[in-house]
Design a protein around this motif. Sequence first.
Motif, PDB file in Angstrom:
ATOM      1  N   LEU A  39     -38.792  45.370 -89.785  1.00 50.77           N
ATOM      2  CA  LEU A  39     -39.703  45.345 -90.920  1.00 50.77           C
ATOM      3  C   LEU A  39     -40.295  43.952 -91.076  1.00 50.77           C
ATOM      4  O   LEU A  39     -39.650  42.948 -90.763  1.00 50.77           O
ATOM      5  CB  LEU A  39     -38.960  45.712 -92.216  1.00 50.77           C
ATOM      6  N   VAL A  40     -41.525  43.924 -91.564  1.00 53.51           N
ATOM      7  CA  VAL A  40     -42.168  42.673 -91.935  1.00 53.51           C
ATOM      8  C   VAL A  40     -42.312  42.659 -93.453  1.00 53.51           C
ATOM      9  O   VAL A  40     -42.877  43.591 -94.034  1.00 53.51           O
ATOM     10  CB  VAL A  40     -43.553  42.516 -91.287  1.00 53.51           C
ATOM     11  N   ALA A  41     -41.766  41.649 -94.096  1.00 52.65           N
ATOM     12  CA  ALA A  41     -41.949  41.460 -95.530  1.00 52.65           C
ATOM     13  C   ALA A  41     -43.006  40.387 -95.754  1.00 52.65           C
ATOM     14  O   ALA A  41     -43.077  39.399 -95.013  1.00 52.65           O
ATOM     15  CB  ALA A  41     -40.638  41.033 -96.189  1.00 52.65           C
ATOM     16  N   LEU A  42     -43.831  40.590 -96.776  1.00 55.19           N
ATOM     17  CA  LEU A  42     -44.836  39.611 -97.203  1.00 55.19           C
ATOM     18  C   LEU A  42     -45.894  39.347 -96.141  1.00 55.19           C
ATOM     19  O   LEU A  42     -46.447  38.260 -96.055  1.00 55.19           O
ATOM     20  CB  LEU A  42     -44.169  38.296 -97.637  1.00 55.19           C
ATOM     21  N   GLY A  43     -46.183  40.373 -95.329  1.00 58.04           N
ATOM     22  CA  GLY A  43     -47.375  40.316 -94.512  1.00 58.04           C
ATOM     23  C   GLY A  43     -48.580  40.662 -95.366  1.00 58.04           C
ATOM     24  O   GLY A  43     -48.461  40.923 -96.575  1.00 58.04           O
ATOM     25  N   THR A  44     -49.752  40.687 -94.760  1.00 59.58           N
ATOM     26  CA  THR A  44     -50.970  40.993 -95.513  1.00 59.58           C
ATOM     27  C   THR A  44     -50.846  42.297 -96.276  1.00 59.58           C
ATOM     28  O   THR A  44     -51.280  42.406 -97.432  1.00 59.58           O
ATOM     29  CB  THR A  44     -52.171  41.073 -94.556  1.00 59.58           C
ATOM     30  N   THR A  45     -50.223  43.302 -95.656  1.00 60.20           N
ATOM     31  CA  THR A  45     -50.066  44.615 -96.284  1.00 60.20           C
ATOM     32  C   THR A  45     -49.237  44.542 -97.555  1.00 60.20           C
ATOM     33  O   THR A  45     -49.374  45.393 -98.441  1.00 60.20           O
ATOM     34  CB  THR A  45     -49.436  45.589 -95.276  1.00 60.20           C
ATOM     35  N   GLY A  46     -48.368  43.540 -97.671  1.00 56.64           N
ATOM     36  CA  GLY A  46     -47.521  43.399 -98.843  1.00 56.64           C
ATOM     37  C   GLY A  46     -48.164  42.668-100.001  1.00 56.64           C
ATOM     38  O   GLY A  46     -47.508  42.415-101.017  1.00 56.64           O
ATOM     39  N   GLU A  47     -49.452  42.314 -99.888  1.00 56.87           N
ATOM     40  CA  GLU A  47     -50.196  41.629-100.960  1.00 56.87           C
ATOM     41  C   GLU A  47     -49.498  40.352-101.441  1.00 56.87           C
ATOM     42  O   GLU A  47     -49.381  40.108-102.648  1.00 56.87           O
ATOM     43  CB  GLU A  47     -50.432  42.567-102.143  1.00 56.87           C
ATOM     44  N   PRO A  48     -49.036  39.498-100.542  1.00 53.86           N
ATOM     45  CA  PRO A  48     -48.268  38.326-100.985  1.00 53.86           C
ATOM     46  C   PRO A  48     -49.043  37.381-101.880  1.00 53.86           C
ATOM     47  O   PRO A  48     -48.461  36.722-102.739  1.00 53.86           O
ATOM     48  CB  PRO A  48     -47.863  37.655 -99.670  1.00 53.86           C
ATOM     49  N   GLY A  49     -50.359  37.303-101.686  1.00 54.49           N
ATOM     50  CA  GLY A  49     -51.150  36.397-102.506  1.00 54.49           C
ATOM     51  C   GLY A  49     -51.214  36.797-103.965  1.00 54.49           C
ATOM     52  O   GLY A  49     -51.524  35.962-104.831  1.00 54.49           O
ATOM     53  N   SER A  50     -50.910  38.071-104.263  1.00 59.03           N
ATOM     54  CA  SER A  50     -50.942  38.536-105.650  1.00 59.03           C
ATOM     55  C   SER A  50     -49.563  38.510-106.300  1.00 59.03           C
ATOM     56  O   SER A  50     -49.437  38.850-107.485  1.00 59.03           O
ATOM     57  CB  SER A  50     -51.516  39.950-105.705  1.00 59.03           C
ATOM     58  N   LEU A  51     -48.541  38.119-105.559  1.00 52.73           N
ATOM     59  CA  LEU A  51     -47.183  38.053-106.091  1.00 52.73           C
ATOM     60  C   LEU A  51     -46.864  36.631-106.522  1.00 52.73           C
ATOM     61  O   LEU A  51     -47.303  35.665-105.888  1.00 52.73           O
ATOM     62  CB  LEU A  51     -46.169  38.496-105.033  1.00 52.73           C
ATOM     63  N   ASP A  52     -46.071  36.500-107.580  1.00 57.72           N
ATOM     64  CA  ASP A  52     -45.653  35.156-107.970  1.00 57.72           C
ATOM     65  C   ASP A  52     -44.443  34.738-107.132  1.00 57.72           C
ATOM     66  O   ASP A  52     -43.903  35.520-106.337  1.00 57.72           O
ATOM     67  CB  ASP A  52     -45.395  35.051-109.473  1.00 57.72           C
ATOM     68  N   GLU A  53     -44.014  33.502-107.299  1.00 57.09           N
ATOM     69  CA  GLU A  53     -42.956  32.960-106.455  1.00 57.09           C
ATOM     70  C   GLU A  53     -41.658  33.755-106.578  1.00 57.09           C
ATOM     71  O   GLU A  53     -40.985  34.029-105.576  1.00 57.09           O
ATOM     72  CB  GLU A  53     -42.709  31.494-106.813  1.00 57.09           C
ATOM     73  N   GLU A  54     -41.303  34.137-107.802  1.00 58.08           N
ATOM     74  CA  GLU A  54     -40.079  34.912-107.989  1.00 58.08           C
ATOM     75  C   GLU A  54     -40.186  36.259-107.304  1.00 58.08           C
ATOM     76  O   GLU A  54     -39.232  36.720-106.650  1.00 58.08           O
ATOM     77  CB  GLU A  54     -39.787  35.108-109.480  1.00 58.08           C
ATOM     78  N   GLU A  55     -41.315  36.930-107.448  1.00 55.75           N
ATOM     79  CA  GLU A  55     -41.493  38.236-106.808  1.00 55.75           C
ATOM     80  C   GLU A  55     -41.407  38.116-105.293  1.00 55.75           C
ATOM     81  O   GLU A  55     -40.767  38.948-104.632  1.00 55.75           O
ATOM     82  CB  GLU A  55     -42.839  38.841-107.215  1.00 55.75           C
ATOM     83  N   ARG A  56     -42.053  37.110-104.734  1.00 55.72           N
ATOM     84  CA  ARG A  56     -41.993  36.938-103.276  1.00 55.72           C
ATOM     85  C   ARG A  56     -40.555  36.718-102.817  1.00 55.72           C
ATOM     86  O   ARG A  56     -40.119  37.282-101.804  1.00 55.72           O
ATOM     87  CB  ARG A  56     -42.879  35.767-102.845  1.00 55.72           C
ATOM     88  N   GLY A  57     -39.803  35.912-103.559  1.00 52.47           N
ATOM     89  CA  GLY A  57     -38.420  35.668-103.186  1.00 52.47           C
ATOM     90  C   GLY A  57     -37.573  36.925-103.242  1.00 52.47           C
ATOM     91  O   GLY A  57     -36.756  37.181-102.335  1.00 52.47           O
ATOM     92  N   ARG A  58     -37.759  37.729-104.287  1.00 53.75           N
ATOM     93  CA  ARG A  58     -36.971  38.962-104.414  1.00 53.75           C
ATOM     94  C   ARG A  58     -37.335  39.977-103.347  1.00 53.75           C
ATOM     95  O   ARG A  58     -36.470  40.672-102.801  1.00 53.75           O
ATOM     96  CB  ARG A  58     -37.146  39.562-105.813  1.00 53.75           C
ATOM     97  N   VAL A  59     -38.633  40.088-103.049  1.00 53.76           N
ATOM     98  CA  VAL A  59     -39.065  41.008-101.990  1.00 53.76           C
ATOM     99  C   VAL A  59     -38.455  40.591-100.655  1.00 53.76           C
ATOM    100  O   VAL A  59     -37.910  41.422 -99.915  1.00 53.76           O
ATOM    101  CB  VAL A  59     -40.607  41.049-101.904  1.00 53.76           C
ATOM    102  N   ALA A  60     -38.532  39.321-100.322  1.00 52.76           N
ATOM    103  CA  ALA A  60     -37.998  38.836 -99.052  1.00 52.76           C
ATOM    104  C   ALA A  60     -36.496  39.081 -98.962  1.00 52.76           C
ATOM    105  O   ALA A  60     -35.985  39.542 -97.924  1.00 52.76           O
ATOM    106  CB  ALA A  60     -38.302  37.350 -98.884  1.00 52.76           C
ATOM    107  N   GLU A  61     -35.772  38.789-100.040  1.00 50.52           N
ATOM    108  CA  GLU A  61     -34.320  38.987-100.024  1.00 50.52           C
ATOM    109  C   GLU A  61     -33.969  40.462 -99.860  1.00 50.52           C
ATOM    110  O   GLU A  61     -33.083  40.825 -99.068  1.00 50.52           O
ATOM    111  CB  GLU A  61     -33.700  38.444-101.305  1.00 50.52           C
ATOM    112  N   LEU A  62     -34.656  41.330-100.581  1.00 52.44           N
ATOM    113  CA  LEU A  62     -34.362  42.760-100.521  1.00 52.44           C
ATOM    114  C   LEU A  62     -34.613  43.315 -99.120  1.00 52.44           C
ATOM    115  O   LEU A  62     -33.758  44.005 -98.551  1.00 52.44           O
ATOM    116  CB  LEU A  62     -35.216  43.506-101.555  1.00 52.44           C
TER     117      LEU A  62
END
Length: 275
Positions: A39-62
């Motif tokens: 799996l790829v987390a926080l690629g373009t498909t994951g809309e990383p630019g619209s997520l805040d820092e906490e959200e990006r961290g939680r998504v990556a960890e999960l």
Amino acid sequence: MSPALYVPLVTPFAADGGVDYGALEALARDVLAQGADGLVALGTTGEPGSLDEEERGRVAELVGRVCRAAGARFVLGVGDGRRGLGEWAVAPDAVLVTVPAFVRPGEAGVVAHFAGVAARSDVPLVVYHVPYRTGQQLTARALRELAAIPGVAGVKYAVGGIDAETVDLLGDRPAGFDVLAGDDVFAPAMLALGATGAVLASAHLDTAAWVRLAATGDRELGHRLAAQAAALFREPNPTVIKAALHAQGRIPTPGVRLPLLPASPQALAGVRLGT
């Protein structure tokens, strides 16, 4: 060994607009159960630019935790690599690093950039070459220079077609350097030419079929999956994919965040939702 299939996950949003982490975990487990290699987390498909820092961290960890539990490979998008290296709750197997966008530094500048990122990274890099987003073309010669940098493991290759540079690169691919098809519509052709894997957003819906294509090279299946990919990219990614996943009951809403707008009913009508 069959080419590897990676699914760059969408980020599901709940009715209140927040990230639905439960839906994300279920989706991650589902595509791995259907045979995806990673799996790829926080690629373009994951809309990383619209997520805040906490959200990006939680998504990556999960996503990392799900991959570790399943014995799957975990790739993390880190933009152009100037930030976000080594700050992980779950260390990825590789980081996906885009060619710097907008500045168009030339091939020598791109090679120097990746040499610098690789020197600072504790994990291998996958170069994300997508010139219709970055504005920077790279020749097969430049990609071979990138492949020679210690710590650069491969390229997600998404140039919008199959051209002479594609044929050149795949005809003499550097040893140990993965070329991953990154344009869904052209992925069957890339795999037929010798791509070592693929990173495909459309594989959210057809995971098992893409795994089968990678293993068999079935031409009829390749045509069907390419047509489905074209339908899923008829409007900006990942809007149609999210609409389709919602229609299947796999994510709670088809919602995206600005500047994206939800997919139109007409776009969704062109997608095959059955198995």
